[in-house]
Design an enzyme around this catalytic site. Structure first.
Site, PDB file in Angstrom:
ATOM      1  N   ASP A   1      11.298  -2.161  -5.216  1.00 15.60           N
ATOM      2  CA  ASP A   1      10.115  -2.866  -4.715  1.00 15.60           C
ATOM      3  C   ASP A   1       9.457  -3.706  -5.811  1.00 15.60           C
ATOM      4  O   ASP A   1       8.966  -4.812  -5.561  1.00 15.60           O
ATOM      5  CB  ASP A   1       9.104  -1.863  -4.162  1.00 15.60           C
TER       6      ASP A   1
ATOM      7  N   SER B   1      -3.238   1.914  -2.902  1.00 20.68           N
ATOM      8  CA  SER B   1      -4.324   2.219  -1.968  1.00 20.68           C
ATOM      9  C   SER B   1      -4.091   3.534  -1.238  1.00 20.68           C
ATOM     10  O   SER B   1      -5.014   4.319  -1.028  1.00 20.68           O
ATOM     11  CB  SER B   1      -4.489   1.071  -0.959  1.00 20.68           C
TER      12      SER B   1
ATOM     13  N   ASN C   1       1.088  -7.049  -2.722  1.00 19.36           N
ATOM     14  CA  ASN C   1       0.551  -5.708  -2.525  1.00 19.36           C
ATOM     15  C   ASN C   1      -0.970  -5.643  -2.644  1.00 19.36           C
ATOM     16  O   ASN C   1      -1.665  -5.350  -1.678  1.00 19.36           O
ATOM     17  CB  ASN C   1       1.165  -4.732  -3.535  1.00 19.36           C
TER      18      ASN C   1
END
Length: 288
Positions: free
Chosen positions: A69, A187, A143
């Site tokens: 990622d 988050s 992101n």
């Protein structure tokens, strides 16, 4: 529209990625698809180099990323306004963005060549740091944008506004503004909710807030979010998609909104956001 030119970009420090790159290139060429290879990827795979990540993004119809990622986040940052659809093949453990294992590379190549790839549209953040009306930094994030205290173990105060209206002053270790894609990253670790990719919202999540009623706030992705330090007593930093943090100067203001560019993230036909969630978060039950 049929994909004609494939850009290939790899995380060159991953074990086995050189052989994987050569295998992927061979499979694409057998299907008469043109492959252009990023400089560092070409070097380890002993292939002809076609330019930097930015150049590959300009010239390709689809970018195939070999890595994790984090590799995709780096490609998004480097491609900037020339961002093209991306398909990630994972080298290592499966991620939320790179959802196909390297052993399935032939299946991926075949799906791309026959037009069977499905795409998920992912919103990006436009993050602008300014002071005294002067723009110091303007970048995109797939992101999140994180405003934090850095290494100093003290709470910082951050004033937040949404569309010009005061939200609150957060007294916390920091603040995360995340896209739906980023909602499963930092988050989530900070207690934020999981957002589906097409939900059309962003989330503001405090990191270890001192006030227990300070919780995540979900806002429309048409909103403009403004963050400014409530005090200059302690240093405050901005980091975008995990990149090197930037120390905020006095009277700094951060404006965050939806970017004009978006990412089309490729998946195999039988893979969905929720199937990835079930796998990554190890959800089980009578219906799974």
């Amino acid at each position: 529209m049929r994909t004609k030119t494939i850009g290939l970009i790899a995380h060159t420090e991953k074990a086995g990625v050189a052989k994987l790159a050569r295998d992927v290139i061979r499979e694409f060429k057998e299907r008469s698809l043109k492959v252009i290879v990023e400089n560092q990827t070409a070097k380890i795979a002993k292939q002809k180099a076609s330019g930097s990540i930015a150049r590959i993004a300009q010239r390709s119809d689809l970018i195939v990323v070999l890595g994790g990622d984090g590799t995709i986040l780096n490609v998004v940052a480097m491609a900037s306004k020339n961002l093209k659809p991306i398909f990630g093949i994972n080298v290592g453990s499966l991620g939320f963005l790179t959802t196909v294992n390297s052993s399935a590379y032939r299946e991926v190549v075949d799906a791309i060549a026959t037009g069977r790839i499905s795409y998920s549209k992912r919103a990006l953040l436009s993050v602008e740091l300014r002071t005294n009306r002067r723009v110091l930094l303007s970048v995109h994030a797939l992101n999140d944008a994180v405003i934090s205290r850095g290494d100093l173990p003290r709470l910082i105060r951050l004033n937040a506004k949404v569309n010009g209206e005061a939200l609150t002053e957060f007294n916390a270790d920091g603040l995360i503004i995340a896209t739906p894609t980023g909602s499963t990253a930092y988050s989530l670790s900070a207690g934020g909710p999981i957002l589906s990719p097409e939900s059309g919202v962003f989330v503001i999540t405090p990191i270890c807030p001192h006030v227990l009623t300070n919780r995540s706030v979900i806002v429309s992705d048409s909103s403009v979010i403004e963050i400014s330090p409530g005090s200059t007593e302690f240093p405050t930093f901005l980091s975008v998609d995990g990149r090197e943090p930037v120390r905020l100067p006095a009277k700094a203001q951060i404006a965050i909104r939806r970017a004009r560019v978006m990412l089309q993230l490729g998946f195999l036909p039988d893979v969905s956001f929720f199937s990835v969630l079930r796998h990554k978060l190890k959800w089980t039950g009578s219906n799974v």
